[in-house]
Each structure stands twice: as C-alpha cells, then as structure tokens.
Write a protein that holds these residues in place. Structure first.
Motif, PDB file in Angstrom:
ATOM      1  N   ILE A   1      -6.231   6.419  -4.620  1.00  0.00           N
ATOM      2  CA  ILE A   1      -5.177   7.370  -4.955  1.00  0.00           C
ATOM      3  C   ILE A   1      -4.837   8.207  -3.723  1.00  0.00           C
ATOM      4  O   ILE A   1      -5.713   8.829  -3.128  1.00  0.00           O
ATOM      5  CB  ILE A   1      -5.612   8.297  -6.103  1.00  0.00           C
ATOM      6  N   GLY A   2      -3.562   8.224  -3.359  1.00  0.00           N
ATOM      7  CA  GLY A   2      -3.113   9.038  -2.241  1.00  0.00           C
ATOM      8  C   GLY A   2      -1.904   9.859  -2.622  1.00  0.00           C
ATOM      9  O   GLY A   2      -1.027   9.385  -3.355  1.00  0.00           O
ATOM     10  N   GLY A   3      -1.860  11.088  -2.140  1.00  0.00           N
ATOM     11  CA  GLY A   3      -0.719  11.949  -2.407  1.00  0.00           C
ATOM     12  C   GLY A   3      -0.186  12.558  -1.132  1.00  0.00           C
ATOM     13  O   GLY A   3      -0.950  13.140  -0.352  1.00  0.00           O
ATOM     14  N   GLY A   4       1.121  12.408  -0.872  1.00  0.00           N
ATOM     15  CA  GLY A   4       1.719  13.021   0.316  1.00  0.00           C
ATOM     16  C   GLY A   4       1.065  12.529   1.586  1.00  0.00           C
ATOM     17  O   GLY A   4       0.851  11.338   1.793  1.00  0.00           O
ATOM     18  N   ILE A   5       0.706  13.471   2.461  1.00  0.00           N
ATOM     19  CA  ILE A   5       0.100  13.102   3.732  1.00  0.00           C
ATOM     20  C   ILE A   5      -1.348  12.671   3.555  1.00  0.00           C
ATOM     21  O   ILE A   5      -2.036  12.319   4.529  1.00  0.00           O
ATOM     22  CB  ILE A   5       0.252  14.262   4.750  1.00  0.00           C
ATOM     23  N   GLY A   6      -1.827  12.639   2.316  1.00  0.00           N
ATOM     24  CA  GLY A   6      -3.143  12.072   2.006  1.00  0.00           C
ATOM     25  C   GLY A   6      -3.074  10.569   1.779  1.00  0.00           C
ATOM     26  O   GLY A   6      -4.100   9.932   1.535  1.00  0.00           O
TER      27      GLY A   6
ATOM     28  N   GLY B   1       1.505   8.995  -4.648  1.00  0.00           N
ATOM     29  CA  GLY B   1       2.488   9.946  -5.145  1.00  0.00           C
ATOM     30  C   GLY B   1       3.322  10.545  -4.030  1.00  0.00           C
ATOM     31  O   GLY B   1       2.797  10.935  -2.974  1.00  0.00           O
ATOM     32  N   TYR B   2       4.647  10.614  -4.259  1.00  0.00           N
ATOM     33  CA  TYR B   2       5.584  11.204  -3.303  1.00  0.00           C
ATOM     34  C   TYR B   2       6.414  12.268  -4.021  1.00  0.00           C
ATOM     35  O   TYR B   2       6.487  12.297  -5.254  1.00  0.00           O
ATOM     36  CB  TYR B   2       6.541  10.141  -2.744  1.00  0.00           C
ATOM     37  N   ARG B   3       7.075  13.097  -3.232  1.00  0.00           N
ATOM     38  CA  ARG B   3       7.990  14.076  -3.819  1.00  0.00           C
ATOM     39  C   ARG B   3       9.227  13.389  -4.390  1.00  0.00           C
ATOM     40  O   ARG B   3       9.722  13.739  -5.451  1.00  0.00           O
ATOM     41  CB  ARG B   3       8.419  15.098  -2.764  1.00  0.00           C
TER      42      ARG B   3
ATOM     43  N   LYS C   1       1.228  -2.427  -0.100  1.00  0.00           N
ATOM     44  CA  LYS C   1       1.461  -3.546  -1.020  1.00  0.00           C
ATOM     45  C   LYS C   1       0.755  -4.821  -0.579  1.00  0.00           C
ATOM     46  O   LYS C   1       0.450  -5.694  -1.397  1.00  0.00           O
ATOM     47  CB  LYS C   1       2.966  -3.826  -1.133  1.00  0.00           C
ATOM     48  N   ILE C   2       0.503  -4.932   0.704  1.00  0.00           N
ATOM     49  CA  ILE C   2      -0.133  -6.138   1.234  1.00  0.00           C
ATOM     50  C   ILE C   2      -1.571  -6.262   0.721  1.00  0.00           C
ATOM     51  O   ILE C   2      -2.081  -7.377   0.540  1.00  0.00           O
ATOM     52  CB  ILE C   2      -0.132  -6.104   2.782  1.00  0.00           C
ATOM     53  N   TYR C   3      -2.217  -5.132   0.449  1.00  0.00           N
ATOM     54  CA  TYR C   3      -3.652  -5.135   0.180  1.00  0.00           C
ATOM     55  C   TYR C   3      -4.038  -4.862  -1.274  1.00  0.00           C
ATOM     56  O   TYR C   3      -5.232  -4.817  -1.581  1.00  0.00           O
ATOM     57  CB  TYR C   3      -4.335  -4.111   1.100  1.00  0.00           C
ATOM     58  N   GLY C   4      -3.079  -4.676  -2.161  1.00  0.00           N
ATOM     59  CA  GLY C   4      -3.438  -4.444  -3.552  1.00  0.00           C
ATOM     60  C   GLY C   4      -2.225  -4.173  -4.411  1.00  0.00           C
ATOM     61  O   GLY C   4      -1.101  -4.022  -3.911  1.00  0.00           O
ATOM     62  N   ASN C   5      -2.437  -4.118  -5.704  1.00  0.00           N
ATOM     63  CA  ASN C   5      -1.367  -3.805  -6.638  1.00  0.00           C
ATOM     64  C   ASN C   5      -0.978  -2.344  -6.483  1.00  0.00           C
ATOM     65  O   ASN C   5      -1.801  -1.452  -6.691  1.00  0.00           O
ATOM     66  CB  ASN C   5      -1.828  -4.098  -8.065  1.00  0.00           C
ATOM     67  N   LEU C   6       0.267  -2.076  -6.118  1.00  0.00           N
ATOM     68  CA  LEU C   6       0.708  -0.722  -5.803  1.00  0.00           C
ATOM     69  C   LEU C   6       1.538  -0.125  -6.936  1.00  0.00           C
ATOM     70  O   LEU C   6       2.475  -0.750  -7.428  1.00  0.00           O
ATOM     71  CB  LEU C   6       1.528  -0.719  -4.516  1.00  0.00           C
ATOM     72  N   THR C   7       1.175   1.109  -7.320  1.00  0.00           N
ATOM     73  CA  THR C   7       1.953   1.877  -8.292  1.00  0.00           C
ATOM     74  C   THR C   7       2.408   3.166  -7.625  1.00  0.00           C
ATOM     75  O   THR C   7       1.604   3.872  -7.015  1.00  0.00           O
ATOM     76  CB  THR C   7       1.115   2.210  -9.536  1.00  0.00           C
ATOM     77  N   VAL C   8       3.687   3.463  -7.733  1.00  0.00           N
ATOM     78  CA  VAL C   8       4.267   4.655  -7.106  1.00  0.00           C
ATOM     79  C   VAL C   8       4.661   5.665  -8.173  1.00  0.00           C
ATOM     80  O   VAL C   8       5.210   5.306  -9.219  1.00  0.00           O
ATOM     81  CB  VAL C   8       5.506   4.283  -6.262  1.00  0.00           C
TER      82      VAL C   8
ATOM     83  N   LEU D   1      11.798   7.273  -8.123  1.00  0.00           N
ATOM     84  CA  LEU D   1      11.180   5.981  -7.841  1.00  0.00           C
ATOM     85  C   LEU D   1       9.883   5.866  -8.626  1.00  0.00           C
ATOM     86  O   LEU D   1       9.116   6.830  -8.711  1.00  0.00           O
ATOM     87  CB  LEU D   1      10.908   5.838  -6.340  1.00  0.00           C
ATOM     88  N   GLY D   2       9.642   4.705  -9.216  1.00  0.00           N
ATOM     89  CA  GLY D   2       8.393   4.489  -9.935  1.00  0.00           C
ATOM     90  C   GLY D   2       8.250   5.366 -11.160  1.00  0.00           C
ATOM     91  O   GLY D   2       9.224   5.665 -11.855  1.00  0.00           O
TER      92      GLY D   2
END
Length: 253
Positions: free
Chosen positions: A108-113, A133-135, A146-153, A160-161
């Motif tokens: 799980i990543g959010g913003g600059i994380g 998560g993005y703003r 996306k290259i390395y796993g199933n991505l959810t946005v 978006l998402g």
C-alpha cells in the motif's frame, strides 16, 4: 553499513506536477540497499546544512532511483540537476521491509509514499496485490508498478479507480492477504494499522517524518512507541535509525 558518496546524476525527468524522477550512479549504496531504506541528499550550498531524506524507489546494480516531490529550497535545487552533475548522498539509511516468503502481500502506497513500493514489489516473488492512492488522476509510477503485480488505484476525487482511500479500495475490491507493507502519510498509515488489527493481518509501516541528521543522533524525528526506547529512555522511536519501517503493533499513530 552506510556510505558517504559523491555520486553522479545519470538522468532526471519531471513526472508531473512537482514530482521528479532521478537515476543516480553510485559505487556502493545501490548494491547494499534493501526496499524501504532511504538516502540523505546534501545541498551544494553551505547555507543548507541539513540533508534531505528521500526514499529509494528502485535499484539496478550500481544505480538507484529516487522519485521525490519539491517541498522546499533543497528539493527545488535537486530538481535542477542535469545528467553528469555530481550529487552528494549518504546511505543506505534506516531499516527496510522484512520480506516474508510464502505469504500473500498487500503493498500500500499513498502520495509520495508510493516510490518505495516499486523496489519492494520487484523483490517479492510470491502472490501480491498493490494498492496506491492519489489525490486525483495526476498519477506517477502506476505503469511501473503494474509490471510487478495486480494494481488497484484509489483517488480522493474519484477521477480514477476507486473513489476514496486505499482502505476503501481494499474493501470494495475484496483484496485480501497475509501481510501488509505500507508507506504514506500518517492518516493513511493510521487507517492501515486499524484495518490490519481488525482483520488479524500482520502489518509493517514506513513512517514519514521530518528528519535532521538522518542517523539517529538528534532525536528530531521521533514517533510514539509501545515500549521504552533504549536510546532516549522514553516511549519514543527514532524514525531514521529505528525505522523508518516498524511493525504496526510497535508504534502509536
């Protein structure tokens, strides 16, 4: 082991907004780093004494990648560096994510994380889900991830998402796993900690804090801990030296 290096900027591009993407050629730091660690980047101007801590996004033999947001004069300076310019960095610093084989992971990543999730995703070979998560729809690194796993946005404005937070996205998409690795702003990490505890999932959190020395000497980046710290003798942990990655059960957010 950390290394103080005069490295070289190999490339740099603007990803959008105030986000910049820089590859740096190093002698030792890239090779010795693990996902979740960071580097301290020093300004070329004596008036800016303190280095800027920036998480390592990706490594490739003797190169490392940092993806950062302009937050002040120091990072503004870094954004103007060109290929071939020297760059003073110290690292790798802090501890990284403890990769556990045989367990399905939720990253799980959010913003600059989001940047440190890329190298972590590359090094986890078991089944994994990646939730970021993005703003808004002004995203970055999503194509890489996306290259390395199933991505959810997830986006705050729903452009978006999934409309909502990363936890909203996990619930809406029915995402499950055995261990969580997360990096992002404190409100997000607090929600991740609560979700993990409620569902009996082990969680590791990379905390975002303002740092001064970056090596644990100044106690400027402490967080509240469950147990007493042997260095400060209070219920604090130094994010730069004891972290930035902590077991969620060890810290109070």
């Amino acid at each position: 082991m950390k290394f103080d290096e005069k490295a070289v900027v190999e490339s740099q591009e603007k990803l959008g907004g105030d986000i910049y993407d820089m590859w740096i050629r190093t002698s030792n730091i890239a090779e010795k780093s693990v996902p979740g660690q960071f580097v301290s980047v020093y300004s070329k101007y004596g008036s800016r004494l303190l280095p800027r801590p920036i998480s390592i996004c990706e490594t490739d033999v003797q190169r490392l990648r940092i993806v950062y947001r302009i937050a002040g004069k120091g990072t503004k300076e870094f954004s103007q560096y060109q290929p071939g310019d020297s760059i003073h960095i110290l690292g790798p610093l802090g501890n990284g994510f403890p990769i556990q084989e045989g367990k399905k992971a939720i990253l799980i990543g959010g913003g600059i994380g989001i940047p440190p999730m890329l190298e972590l995703a590359k090094r986890i070979y078991d089944e994994k889900e990646i939730v970021v998560g993005y703003r808004d729809s002004d995203t970055f690194l999503d194509r890489d991830l996306k290259i390395y796993g199933n991505l959810t946005v997830a986006t705050d404005d729903g452009s978006l998402g999934v409309h909502g937070t990363v936890i909203d996205a996990i619930k809406e998409r029915g995402i499950s796993g055995d261990v969580i690795y997360a990096c992002g702003p404190t409100p997000m990490l607090r929600a991740v900690k609560e979700y993990a505890a409620a569902n009996g999932i082990e969680a590791w959190l990379s905390l975002e804090e303002r740092m001064a020395c970056g090596i644990g000497a100044c106690l400027a980046c402490v967080c509240r801990s469950v147990e007493i710290d042997g260095h400060s003798q209070v219920r604090n942990k130094r994010v730069c030296a004891d972290g930035p990655v902590f077991n969620a059960a060890e810290v109070e957010l």
